[in-house]
Enzyme design. Structure first.
Site, PDB file in Angstrom:
ATOM      1  N   PRO A   1      11.628  62.638  62.075  1.00 64.52           N
ATOM      2  CG  PRO A   1       9.647  62.175  60.939  1.00 64.52           C
ATOM      3  CD  PRO A   1      11.131  62.236  60.741  1.00 64.52           C
TER       4      PRO A   1
ATOM      5  CB  CYS B   1      16.816  59.386  55.407  1.00 65.81           C
ATOM      6  SG  CYS B   1      15.497  59.146  54.204  1.00 65.81           S
TER       7      CYS B   1
ATOM      8  CE1 TYR C   1       9.383  64.548  58.143  1.00 68.30           C
ATOM      9  CE2 TYR C   1       8.700  66.754  57.489  1.00 68.30           C
ATOM     10  CZ  TYR C   1       8.394  65.504  58.003  1.00 68.30           C
ATOM     11  OH  TYR C   1       7.101  65.201  58.359  1.00 68.30           O
ATOM     12  CB  CYS C   2      13.540  61.569  54.385  1.00 68.31           C
ATOM     13  SG  CYS C   2      15.334  61.770  54.342  1.00 68.31           S
ATOM     14  NE  ARG C   3      12.254  55.762  55.514  1.00 64.74           N
ATOM     15  CZ  ARG C   3      12.471  55.288  54.297  1.00 64.74           C
ATOM     16  NH1 ARG C   3      13.716  55.208  53.825  1.00 64.74           N
ATOM     17  NH2 ARG C   3      11.456  54.897  53.547  1.00 64.74           N
TER      18      ARG C   3
END
Length: 226
Positions: A208, A184, A178-180
């Site tokens: 997040p 993303c 996962y990222c942003r």
């Protein structure tokens, strides 16, 4: 009534200030980055692929509109969202844009076309996989964003270090990156690299900030490597 007009005009003018400050895609991108945590102008410029001068101008406009604030961290000045409500506003705008503008999904489809990736995993699907012991979770954002707030149990594997970390990742479980957030690209590139290296891989559909919006706890800690 005519005597009410100055009052109404004064109020709606202030509402319009928000729209004017947000009326540039680069400023929206900078705010999206700040949803991950406070950053210096140099860091924001690098991650948004802008010059420091251009980034400073956009931040000055956002600060004048009171959407961002500054804080000192040693000798550095960092920018942050002015209040938690900014995160809710930005995610609501993101979701509204997707519902109202077909161009958003079209841009996603064009970007993913031909890439060896699958459909993203939603939070419920991730929870089920983790509970079954069938997955591990990696955070492929830069280490400072991981330290500012990451999903519980996630390993920090910044994308630029993924190839070095591959030897330490388990091959008997799905690696979920996962990222942003949904737009993303870091997690997309991580999923591609992992699949090409022979891993079962997937990416999370949110980031997040989405967990923060729903009140789900994040962990803050020094960098943890895979």
């Amino acid at each position: 009534m005519l005597e009410d007009r100055p009052f109404k005009s004064a109020v709606y003018e202030q509402w319009a200030r928000l729209g004017q400050a947000l009326a540039h895609p680069r400023r929206v991108e900078l705010l999206d980055l700040l949803c991950q945590g406070p950053m210096t102008v140099e860091t924001l410029a690098r991650r948004a692929e802008l010059s420091v001068g251009s980034t400073s101008q956009h931040l000055a406009r956002l600060r004048a509109a009171r959407l961002v604030e500054t804080e000192r961290a040693g000798t550095h000045v960092r920018y942050r969202l002015a209040e938690p409500g900014m995160l809710n506003l930005l995610l609501s705008l993101r979701d509204l844009a997707r519902r109202r503008y077909a161009e958003v999904d079209a841009a996603v489809a064009a970007f993913l076309d031909g890439r060896p990736v699958g459909e993203p995993v939603d939070p419920a699907g991730l929870e089920a996989r983790l509970a079954a012991g069938d997955a591990i979770l990696i955070d492929v954002r830069p280490a400072d964003e991981y330290a500012a707030g990451h999903l519980p149990g996630a390993w920090s594997v910044p994308l630029e270090q993924l190839h070095q970390a591959i030897a330490r990742l388990p091959r008997d479980r799905t690696v979920v990156a996962y990222c942003r957030g949904p737009y993303c690209v870091l997690a997309v590139h991580a999923e591609e690299a992992l699949r090409q290296a022979g891993f079962r891989a997937a990416r999370l559909s949110v980031g997040p900030a989405d967990f923060r919006r729903t009140g789900q706890p994040l962990e803050t800690a020094p960098r943890e490597e895979a």
